[in-house]
Scaffold this motif. Sequence first.
Motif, short mmCIF file in Angstrom:
data_model
loop_
_atom_site.label_atom_id
_atom_site.label_comp_id
_atom_site.label_asym_id
_atom_site.label_seq_id
_atom_site.Cartn_x
_atom_site.Cartn_y
_atom_site.Cartn_z
N HIS A 107 0.81 -1.23 0.00
CA HIS A 107 0.00 0.00 0.00
C HIS A 107 0.84 1.28 0.00
O HIS A 107 0.31 2.36 0.20
N TRP A 108 2.12 1.18 -0.21
CA TRP A 108 2.96 2.37 -0.17
C TRP A 108 2.57 3.41 -1.23
O TRP A 108 2.64 4.61 -0.97
N PRO A 109 2.09 3.04 -2.43
CA PRO A 109 1.69 4.09 -3.39
C PRO A 109 0.50 4.90 -2.89
O PRO A 109 0.44 6.13 -3.07
N VAL A 110 -0.43 4.26 -2.24
CA VAL A 110 -1.59 4.96 -1.70
C VAL A 110 -1.17 5.90 -0.58
O VAL A 110 -1.62 7.06 -0.51
N MET A 111 -0.28 5.43 0.29
CA MET A 111 0.19 6.29 1.38
C MET A 111 1.01 7.47 0.84
O MET A 111 0.89 8.58 1.34
N ALA A 112 1.79 7.24 -0.18
CA ALA A 112 2.58 8.33 -0.78
C ALA A 112 1.66 9.37 -1.42
O ALA A 112 1.87 10.58 -1.27
N LEU A 113 0.64 8.89 -2.10
CA LEU A 113 -0.33 9.80 -2.71
C LEU A 113 -1.07 10.60 -1.64
O LEU A 113 -1.27 11.82 -1.79
N ALA A 114 -1.45 9.97 -0.55
CA ALA A 114 -2.11 10.67 0.55
C ALA A 114 -1.19 11.73 1.15
O ALA A 114 -1.63 12.84 1.46
N ALA A 115 0.08 11.41 1.29
CA ALA A 115 1.05 12.38 1.83
C ALA A 115 1.20 13.58 0.89
O ALA A 115 1.27 14.72 1.35
N VAL A 116 1.24 13.34 -0.41
CA VAL A 116 1.34 14.44 -1.39
C VAL A 116 0.11 15.33 -1.33
O VAL A 116 0.21 16.56 -1.36
N VAL A 117 -1.07 14.72 -1.21
CA VAL A 117 -2.31 15.50 -1.12
C VAL A 117 -2.30 16.37 0.14
O VAL A 117 -2.68 17.55 0.11
N VAL A 118 -1.85 15.83 1.25
CA VAL A 118 -1.78 16.59 2.50
C VAL A 118 -0.80 17.76 2.37
O VAL A 118 -1.09 18.88 2.80
N VAL A 119 0.34 17.53 1.74
CA VAL A 119 1.34 18.59 1.55
C VAL A 119 0.77 19.69 0.65
O VAL A 119 0.92 20.89 0.94
N ILE A 120 0.09 19.33 -0.43
CA ILE A 120 -0.52 20.32 -1.33
C ILE A 120 -1.58 21.12 -0.59
O ILE A 120 -1.67 22.34 -0.71
N PHE A 121 -2.40 20.46 0.20
CA PHE A 121 -3.45 21.13 0.97
C PHE A 121 -2.83 22.12 1.97
O PHE A 121 -3.30 23.25 2.10
N MET A 122 -1.79 21.71 2.65
CA MET A 122 -1.13 22.60 3.63
C MET A 122 -0.50 23.80 2.92
O MET A 122 -0.56 24.93 3.41
N ALA A 123 0.11 23.57 1.76
CA ALA A 123 0.71 24.68 1.00
C ALA A 123 -0.37 25.66 0.55
O ALA A 123 -0.16 26.88 0.57
N ALA A 124 -1.53 25.16 0.16
CA ALA A 124 -2.63 26.04 -0.26
C ALA A 124 -3.16 26.87 0.91
O ALA A 124 -3.65 27.99 0.70
N LEU A 125 -3.08 26.35 2.11
CA LEU A 125 -3.55 27.08 3.28
C LEU A 125 -2.64 28.25 3.65
O LEU A 125 -3.10 29.25 4.17
N VAL A 126 -1.35 28.13 3.39
CA VAL A 126 -0.40 29.15 3.86
C VAL A 126 0.12 30.06 2.74
O VAL A 126 0.92 30.94 3.01
N THR A 127 -0.31 29.84 1.51
CA THR A 127 0.15 30.69 0.41
C THR A 127 -1.03 31.26 -0.36
O THR A 127 -2.14 30.76 -0.28
N PHE A 128 -0.75 32.34 -1.10
CA PHE A 128 -1.72 32.87 -2.04
C PHE A 128 -0.95 33.50 -3.20
O PHE A 128 0.18 33.93 -3.05
N GLN A 129 -1.59 33.52 -4.34
CA GLN A 129 -0.98 34.04 -5.56
C GLN A 129 -1.61 35.38 -5.90
O GLN A 129 -2.83 35.50 -5.95
N VAL A 130 -0.78 36.39 -6.14
CA VAL A 130 -1.26 37.70 -6.58
C VAL A 130 -0.97 37.80 -8.08
O VAL A 130 0.17 37.68 -8.50
N SER A 131 -2.02 38.01 -8.84
CA SER A 131 -1.89 38.11 -10.29
C SER A 131 -1.41 39.50 -10.69
O SER A 131 -1.53 40.46 -9.92
N GLU A 132 -0.90 39.63 -11.90
CA GLU A 132 -0.46 40.94 -12.41
C GLU A 132 -1.63 41.88 -12.62
O GLU A 132 -1.45 43.08 -12.72
N THR A 133 -2.85 41.35 -12.70
CA THR A 133 -4.02 42.16 -13.00
C THR A 133 -4.82 42.54 -11.75
O THR A 133 -5.95 43.00 -11.87
N GLU A 134 -4.25 42.35 -10.57
CA GLU A 134 -5.00 42.65 -9.36
C GLU A 134 -4.10 43.23 -8.27
O GLU A 134 -2.88 43.12 -8.31
#
Length: 191
Positions: A10-37
């Motif tokens: 089951h290591w591929p499933v656990m690795a995928l779950a870890a990647v999803v958690v890391v992406i979710f945490m990164a989305a919580l602490v970052t934001f992107q400012v566009s050139e048009t705003e």
Amino acid sequence: MNSKRSMMQHWPVMALAAVVVVIFMAALVTFQVSETEYAVVRRFGKAKENADGTVKVYPPGLRFKLPFIEDVWRVDRRLQAYELKRGRVEQISTSDNYQIVVNTYVLWKVADPALFFKSFPPPASDYASELDALVRSARNNVLPQHRLTELISIEPGLARMAEIEAEILKEAQGRARERYGIDIVEIGFKH
């Protein structure tokens, strides 16, 4: 041994779950400012400020924020078109007592996002009604000072529509910039 082998399967499933958690945490602490705003970060509803007490406006790029404590307010920095809403078509008297019906539009953009944010804090920022009232007041002050032939004429050179629109723009522009941080670029008549 069986449990070890089961985890290895089951290591591929656990690795995928870890990647999803890391992406979710990164989305919580970052934001992107566009050139048009423009972007302003609010902490508990109050805008973050620079050391000199002015509202901090974030430049384009990837930025960090505290999750659940800070939220991002964004406003478009591009030129925007707005047609006066309340009383879309209005009747106004000219100086020679003719009644005319006008439909007014405005081209505007945010020039000072810090002042704009202070004037219209989210979530219920009602800049449209304030812009509406400001332009309507300027238009209603200027148009009654002119004759109908200055607005509409079949003779070349008599109509001064562009000059009249420039007068209205001049009257509204200073107040919009000073009060709300809005730069009015053009005011005109659709009809």
